[in-house]
Scaffold this motif. Structure first.
Motif, PDB file in Angstrom:
ATOM      1  N   ARG A 190       0.835  -1.198   0.000  1.00  0.00           N
ATOM      2  CA  ARG A 190       0.000   0.000   0.000  1.00  0.00           C
ATOM      3  C   ARG A 190       0.875   1.256   0.000  1.00  0.00           C
ATOM      4  NH1 ARG A 190      -3.226  -3.398   3.495  1.00  0.00           N
ATOM      5  NH2 ARG A 190      -5.296  -3.703   2.532  1.00  0.00           N
ATOM      6  N   ALA A 191       1.954   1.218   0.780  1.00  0.00           N
ATOM      7  CA  ALA A 191       2.876   2.355   0.804  1.00  0.00           C
ATOM      8  C   ALA A 191       3.481   2.584  -0.578  1.00  0.00           C
ATOM      9  CB  ALA A 191       3.975   2.119   1.837  1.00  0.00           C
ATOM     10  N   ARG A 192       3.855   1.509  -1.251  1.00  0.00           N
ATOM     11  CA  ARG A 192       4.410   1.637  -2.605  1.00  0.00           C
ATOM     12  C   ARG A 192       3.368   2.216  -3.560  1.00  0.00           C
ATOM     13  NH1 ARG A 192       5.992  -3.889  -1.664  1.00  0.00           N
ATOM     14  NH2 ARG A 192       8.160  -4.028  -0.948  1.00  0.00           N
ATOM     15  N   SER A 193       2.141   1.736  -3.450  1.00  0.00           N
ATOM     16  CA  SER A 193       1.095   2.185  -4.369  1.00  0.00           C
ATOM     17  C   SER A 193       0.784   3.666  -4.165  1.00  0.00           C
ATOM     18  CB  SER A 193      -0.175   1.346  -4.171  1.00  0.00           C
ATOM     19  OG  SER A 193       0.064  -0.009  -4.494  1.00  0.00           O
ATOM     20  N   LEU A 194       0.706   4.104  -2.919  1.00  0.00           N
ATOM     21  CA  LEU A 194       0.439   5.508  -2.635  1.00  0.00           C
ATOM     22  C   LEU A 194       1.556   6.402  -3.182  1.00  0.00           C
ATOM     23  CD1 LEU A 194      -0.795   5.146   1.054  1.00  0.00           C
ATOM     24  CD2 LEU A 194      -2.194   5.889  -0.876  1.00  0.00           C
ATOM     25  N   THR A 195       2.806   5.971  -2.963  1.00  0.00           N
ATOM     26  CA  THR A 195       3.931   6.784  -3.402  1.00  0.00           C
ATOM     27  C   THR A 195       4.047   6.789  -4.919  1.00  0.00           C
ATOM     28  OG1 THR A 195       5.022   6.092  -1.346  1.00  0.00           O
ATOM     29  CG2 THR A 195       6.368   7.242  -2.948  1.00  0.00           C
ATOM     30  N   ALA A 196       3.793   5.642  -5.550  1.00  0.00           N
ATOM     31  CA  ALA A 196       3.813   5.577  -7.015  1.00  0.00           C
ATOM     32  C   ALA A 196       2.707   6.440  -7.618  1.00  0.00           C
ATOM     33  CB  ALA A 196       3.670   4.131  -7.470  1.00  0.00           C
ATOM     34  N   TRP A 197       1.555   6.489  -6.955  1.00  0.00           N
ATOM     35  CA  TRP A 197       0.446   7.332  -7.438  1.00  0.00           C
ATOM     36  C   TRP A 197       0.844   8.804  -7.400  1.00  0.00           C
ATOM     37  CZ3 TRP A 197      -2.503  11.087  -4.929  1.00  0.00           C
ATOM     38  CH2 TRP A 197      -3.643  11.527  -5.615  1.00  0.00           C
ATOM     39  N   MET A 198       1.478   9.238  -6.326  1.00  0.00           N
ATOM     40  CA  MET A 198       1.941  10.620  -6.255  1.00  0.00           C
ATOM     41  C   MET A 198       2.971  10.906  -7.340  1.00  0.00           C
ATOM     42  SD  MET A 198       2.243  11.409  -2.145  1.00  0.00           S
ATOM     43  CE  MET A 198       3.064   9.875  -1.672  1.00  0.00           C
TER      44      MET A 198
END
Length: 376
Positions: A190-198
């Motif tokens: 989830r942390a990776r997905s949030l950061t990749a989205w930004m």
């Protein structure tokens, strides 16, 4: 400095320069701002202004997320120089936050709850305080905040149309840490997905800086991108990349780019620019916190050296331009300019705001972290 005021230990070795300054900053903020909640024993809360008006004294105006940063600063201080009196204060503050929030750990703002989650998790790691119940509730709310609108990310607040870096950044940091300390196995992803989205939607290709956020239509399409640049956004994106970094690769590359962008566009002679009072008073301090973590993580690399240089220059400017007030130093909202002491609750200066004082304290604690790392 008395033991009670500064939580110092006379038997310990003399503190280094920035550690000593951090102790003085801590005493000043706590002297002026820390009070009981509605005179109830065993509680503490930060009064949002000094000198305080009637609403502030009664904690009617109290700013949930400022309290999370007050707790975070106390954890910084406990890492710098442990003391049982401070441990008691931290527990009382956590209790006071919940009490003032009418028995709940969360509110409607996803960024607010992420900040409290980060502070509570650090309190647990530092003092062994049991935080499973609040962290479970906070992270459950953050998980529920993710939707596929605009390709992913979590909302700024419930029932809103805005997704932004100020919510997704601290949530990503929290998920990355919680995955290693009691959370779900999927939280790191989830942390990776949030950061990749930004990274995909909110990085300015011209500067490498993070924009604020975007407004989303009901069908999930993006209506508008808010291209305002805040130091806050750079700090939390950098912090997320540092948490996800496991060696040379995409996360380190993004972190290094962010440090270079901050140095090039958001500092004057390596001093981070301020954003006034109110919530903006915390923005520069947040950036120093995560620059300090990057300086430690990346060591003697060019990015690590640049991060440390910005932290030390910013803290030095904040300290050099401090005013002297009751209890100790008083920081200004713009660290490159002299702070001025407010004389009464009617004196409308940003220096009155707890957010501004926490930001200055945060910068000095960040400098102490860099100082310790360099000494090693």
């Amino acid at each position: 400095m008395s033991q009670r005021a500064g939580y110092t230990d006379s038997a310990s070795a003399p503190p280094s320069l920035w550690a000593a300054r951090a102790a003085v900053a801590e005493r000043a903020v706590l002297t002026r701002h820390l009070r009981r909640v509605w005179a109830l024993p065993g509680t503490r809360l930060g009064v949002s202004g000094w000198p305080a008006n009637a609403r502030q004294k009664a904690h009617t105006h109290w700013n949930y997320w400022w309290q999370a940063h007050l707790l975070d600063c106390l954890v910084d201080a406990q890492h710098r120089q442990p003391h049982p009196g401070r441990a008691t204060t931290m527990n009382r503050l956590a209790r006071g936050i919940r009490l003032r929030n009418f028995g709940a750990w969360t509110n409607s703002y996803y960024d607010d709850v992420a900040w409290l989650g980060l502070a509570l998790l650090r309190l647990h790691d530092c003092e062994g305080v049991t935080v499973a119940t609040p962290l479970t509730r906070i992270t459950a709310q953050l998980r529920a905040g993710w939707t596929d609108h605009a390709g992913g990310g979590i909302w700024w607040r419930r029932d809103d149309d805005f997704k932004n870096v100020p919510a997704n950044g601290p949530a990503a940091i929290l998920f990355a840490r919680w995955a290693e300390d009691g959370g779900e196995r999927a939280d790191r992803q989830r942390a990776r997905s949030l950061t990749a989205w930004m990274e995909e939607l909110l990085v300015d290709p011209a500067t490498g800086l993070l924009w604020d956020g975007l407004h989303v239509n009901p069908d999930g399409s993006i209506r508008d991108v808010v291209r305002t640049v805040y130091t806050y956004c750079q700090g939390v994106f950098l912090g997320a990349c540092v948490e996800l970094d496991d060696g040379p690769g995409v996360w380190r590359t993004r972190a290094e780019r962010t440090i270079r962008a901050v140095a090039a566009h958001l500092t004057d002679h390596d001093v981070i620019r301020g954003r006034g009072g109110g919530d903006g008073g915390l923005f520069a301090g947040i950036l120093t916190r995560y620059l300090a973590l990057a300086a430690v993580r990346f060591g003697d690399t060019p990015a690590g050296a640049a991060a440390g240089r910005i932290v030390l220059a910013s803290a030095e400017a904040a300290w050099r331009n401090r005013a002297l007030a009751r209890g100790g130093p008083l920081f200004g909202p713009e660290w490159s300019q002299p702070a001025q002491e407010p004389r009464s609750p009617r004196h409308r200066r940003a220096e009155r705001d707890l957010s501004v004082q926490l930001s200055g304290w945060m910068a000095v604690e960040a400098a102490a972290v860099v100082e310790r790392h360099q000494a090693q």
